[in-house]
Design an enzyme around this catalytic site. Structure first.
Site, mmCIF file in Angstrom:
data_model
loop_
_atom_site.group_PDB
_atom_site.id
_atom_site.type_symbol
_atom_site.label_atom_id
_atom_site.label_comp_id
_atom_site.label_asym_id
_atom_site.label_seq_id
_atom_site.Cartn_x
_atom_site.Cartn_y
_atom_site.Cartn_z
ATOM 1 N N ASP A 112 0.969 -1.217 0.152
ATOM 2 C CA ASP A 112 -0.015 0.032 -0.070
ATOM 3 C C ASP A 112 1.044 1.360 0.029
ATOM 4 O OD1 ASP A 112 -2.262 -1.650 -0.033
ATOM 5 O OD2 ASP A 112 -2.489 -1.504 2.371
ATOM 6 N N THR A 186 2.388 -10.831 -9.718
ATOM 7 C CA THR A 186 1.273 -10.768 -8.747
ATOM 8 C C THR A 186 0.119 -10.292 -9.211
ATOM 9 O OG1 THR A 186 1.719 -8.529 -8.007
ATOM 10 C CG2 THR A 186 3.198 -10.069 -7.051
ATOM 11 N N PHE A 188 -1.789 -7.489 -8.591
ATOM 12 C CA PHE A 188 -1.590 -6.161 -8.839
ATOM 13 C C PHE A 188 -0.559 -5.699 -9.901
ATOM 14 C CE2 PHE A 188 -3.942 -3.121 -5.871
ATOM 15 C CZ PHE A 188 -4.732 -4.311 -5.387
HETATM 16 C C1 LIG Z 1 -2.051 -3.412 -3.208
HETATM 17 S S1 LIG Z 1 -2.208 -4.843 -2.410
HETATM 18 C C2 LIG Z 1 -1.055 -5.888 -3.339
HETATM 19 C C3 LIG Z 1 -1.272 -7.519 -3.117
HETATM 20 C C4 LIG Z 1 -0.345 -8.385 -3.847
HETATM 21 N N1 LIG Z 1 1.056 -8.225 -3.198
HETATM 22 C C5 LIG Z 1 -0.201 -8.092 -5.099
HETATM 23 O O1 LIG Z 1 0.742 -7.696 -5.797
HETATM 24 O O2 LIG Z 1 -1.141 -8.620 -5.766
HETATM 25 C C6 LIG Z 1 -1.272 -4.769 -0.873
HETATM 26 C C7 LIG Z 1 -1.797 -5.707 0.080
HETATM 27 O O3 LIG Z 1 -0.844 -5.762 1.515
HETATM 28 C C8 LIG Z 1 -1.592 -5.878 2.596
HETATM 29 N N2 LIG Z 1 -1.353 -5.149 3.683
HETATM 30 C C9 LIG Z 1 -1.217 -3.888 3.777
HETATM 31 N N3 LIG Z 1 -0.522 -3.669 5.151
HETATM 32 C C10 LIG Z 1 0.001 -4.671 5.563
HETATM 33 C C11 LIG Z 1 0.193 -5.064 6.939
HETATM 34 N N4 LIG Z 1 0.933 -4.591 7.649
HETATM 35 N N5 LIG Z 1 0.386 -6.655 7.148
HETATM 36 C C12 LIG Z 1 -0.200 -7.551 6.314
HETATM 37 N N6 LIG Z 1 -0.812 -7.117 5.129
HETATM 38 C C13 LIG Z 1 -0.897 -5.772 4.669
HETATM 39 C C14 LIG Z 1 -3.360 -5.397 2.122
HETATM 40 O O4 LIG Z 1 -4.262 -5.845 3.126
HETATM 41 C C15 LIG Z 1 -3.250 -5.654 0.778
HETATM 42 O O5 LIG Z 1 -3.857 -6.874 0.420
#
Ligand SMILES: C[S@@+](CC[C@H](N)C(=O)[O-])C[C@H]1O[C@@H](n2cnc3c(N)ncnc32)[C@H](O)[C@@H]1O
Length: 207
Positions: A112, A186, A188
């Site tokens: 994020d 991935t 995203f």
């Molecule tokens: C933009 S998505 C990307 C997901 C995946 N890595 C991809 O590339 O498809 C970011 C993910 O990180 C998770 N996330 C954000 N902060 C986190 C944290 N502190 N611990 C675990 N997961 C987290 C969010 O819930 C989200 O699913």
């Protein structure tokens, strides 16, 4: 129609039952290189890479219950034995429960971006988390990052410029064939590439 997601308890770790540092040898029933994905989303990377690299083990942490449940369903349906996932905060998990020098590769893909200045401090790749990432990485272990967000990428470059780390090449090749050992990408990444966004990548190795 929304897919009915199935639960597979065998692929899940419950954060409320953790005591001390995780023993990946016990979790996976063998000694193998451990890949740790932070923010594993719907589990696309975990499943594809685990299928391609059956000699390695893959551990994902995801905060959001909606995508976490999706990942469990996907991991379970593919019946990959070398993947586990946990729903909790990655920073807490690493600090409290990941043993020193136990991880071969940390994967941080499209974390994020927290684009507002006042929220930048919430970004995962920061100085405090780097201390913990350096602690849990094996010597020679790697951190791989990808983002579409140029400002976060600058922060990644700054944080990961450290005397204990050397920069190495890292080129994701989405849509490659994971069965041939190629990078699977991935969720995203696929989405952003389809939108024509620029993707920034960075990899460093612990000396
Ligand atoms: C933009 S998505 C990307 C997901 C995946 N890595 C991809 O590339 O498809 C970011 C993910 O990180 C998770 N996330 C954000 N902060 C986190 C944290 N502190 N611990 C675990 N997961 C987290 C969010 O819930 C989200 O699913």
């Amino acid at each position: 129609m929304a897919r009915v997601l199935k639960h597979y308890p065998e692929v899940v770790l419950d954060p409320n039952t953790l005591v001390g540092r995780l023993d990946f040898g016990v979790i996976f029933g063998r000694t193998a290189p451990v890949h740790f994905e932070i923010g594993s989303g719907k589990g696309t990377f975990l499943v594809n890479e685990a299928r391609a690299a059956t000699e390695d083990d893959f551990f994902g942490v995801e905060w959001c219950s909606k995508v976490y449940r999706y990942a469990i369903d996907r991991i379970g349906r593919w019946a990959v034995k070398n993947v586990r996932i946990i729903r909790t905060d990655a920073a807490w998990l690493i600090k409290e429960h990941i043993a020193d020098s136990s991880i071969s590769c940390l994967h941080i893909y499209f974390p994020d971006p927290w684009p507002k200045k006042k929220h930048n401090k919430r970004r995962f790749v920061n100085d405090a988390n780097l201390v913990e990432m350096l602690r849990v990485l094996k010597p020679g272990g790697v951190i791989r990052c990808a983002t579409d967000h140029s400002d976060y990428f600058e922060q990644m470059e700054r944080v990961l410029t450290n005397p204990q780390l050397e920069r190495i090449d890292f080129f994701p090749t989405s849509y490659a064939e994971p069965d041939k050992g190629e990078w699977a990408g991935t969720n995203f990444e696929r989405k952003y590439l389809a939108e024509g966004r620029r993707i920034y990548t960075l990899a460093v190795r612990k000396r």
